[in-house]
Scaffold this active site. Structure first.
Site, PDB file in Angstrom:
ATOM      1  CE1 TYR A 294      -3.264  -5.569  11.320  1.00  0.00           C
ATOM      2  CE2 TYR A 294      -5.378  -6.588  10.839  1.00  0.00           C
ATOM      3  CZ  TYR A 294      -4.358  -5.726  10.497  1.00  0.00           C
ATOM      4  OH  TYR A 294      -4.423  -5.016   9.323  1.00  0.00           O
TER       5      TYR A 294
ATOM      6  CB  SER B 236      -7.344  -3.465   9.053  1.00  0.00           C
ATOM      7  OG  SER B 236      -7.853  -4.745   8.758  1.00  0.00           O
TER       8      SER B 236
ATOM      9  CB  ILE C  88      -0.965  -0.005   1.208  1.00  0.00           C
ATOM     10  CG1 ILE C  88      -1.975  -1.150   1.079  1.00  0.00           C
ATOM     11  CG2 ILE C  88      -1.692   1.338   1.326  1.00  0.00           C
ATOM     12  CD1 ILE C  88      -2.861  -1.331   2.304  1.00  0.00           C
TER      13      ILE C  88
ATOM     14  CE  LYS D 150      -3.947  -2.199  11.572  1.00  0.00           C
ATOM     15  NZ  LYS D 150      -3.176  -1.038  11.124  1.00  0.00           N
TER      16      LYS D 150
END
Length: 175
Positions: A138, A125, A1, A142
Site C-alpha cells: 500500500y 494517503s 470519501i 501510494k
C-alpha cells in the site's frame, strides 16, 4: 470519501458520474444525493481492468458531453507483513491503487486539456509520504501515486489543475 464527495459536488450543483464495481452500492449513493434536480449517472467500472480505460472514459464523456473534474478515489490496502503477503496481493494493490489510477487519468487527460478550468483530484494517503508496518505494498503504491501526480501537476501547470490529497486514517472499508 467517494460518497461524501459525490454528495458535496451534487449539493453544489454539479452533475456527477458515480463509478465503482458494486452497482447496488452506486445506486444507493445515487439515491442519497441531496439535490435530486441535478443529473447524475452510474457508470460501473473496475479500475483493475485498466485496459478498458479508454472505452470507459468515452462512455463517461458521452453521458454529459464534458467532464470538468476527475476524482481518483479507488483503492485497496493491506494489513500484513511483507513476508506474509502473497505476491498476487502486492500486484493487485499496485494495479488498483497506482496503475489503474494512472491509466484512467491518461485516458481522460486529452479531454481535460481540451477545455479550461479542468481538474484532477487524487485521493492518495499520508502513506504516500510516511511508512508503517503492515502496509508495504500500500505504501509503495501510494508513494507512486504521490510521485506521479506531483510530477503531472508540474507538467500540466496552467492547463489542468492537479490536487493530490493525502488524508490520514479514515474509517472506511478499504482493507
Amino acid at each position: 470519501i467517494g460518497e461524501g464527495l459525490a454528495k458535496a459536488f451534487n449539493n453544489a450543483g454539479a452533475q456527477v458520474i458515480l463509478s465503482a464495481r458494486n452497482v447496488e452500492e452506486l445506486k444507493r449513493v445515487q439515491n442519497s444525493l441531496p439535490n435530486v434536480n441535478i443529473k447524475s449517472a452510474i457508470l460501473p467500472m473496475d479500475i483493475q481492468k485498466y485496459h478498458e480505460a479508454e472505452n470507459i472514459v468515452n462512455q463517461a464523456i458521452a453521458l454529459f458531453g464534458k467532464i470538468d473534474i476527475l476524482v481518483n478515489n479507488a483503492g485497496i490496502s493491506q494489513r500484513s507483513l511483507a513476508i506474509d503477503t502473497p505476491f498476487m496481493d502486492d500486484l493487485r494493490i499496485i494495479e488498483i491503487d497506482l496503475i489503474g489510477t494512472i491509466a484512467f487519468t491518461k485516458a481522460l487527460l486529452p479531454h481535460l486539456m481540451s477545455h479550461s478550468d479542468s481538474q484532477i483530484v487524487v485521493i492518495s494517503s499520508v502513506m504516500g509520504k510516511i511508512n508503517t508496518k503492515y502496509r508495504t505494498s500500500y505504501a509503495a503504491a501510494k508513494h507512486g501515486v504521490v510521485g506521479y501526480f506531483e510530477s503531472l501537476r508540474l507538467e500540466l501547470a496552467g492547463k489542468v489543475d492537479v490536487c493530490n490529497i493525502m488524508p490520514g486514517f479514515i474509517a472506511t472499508n478499504i482493507v
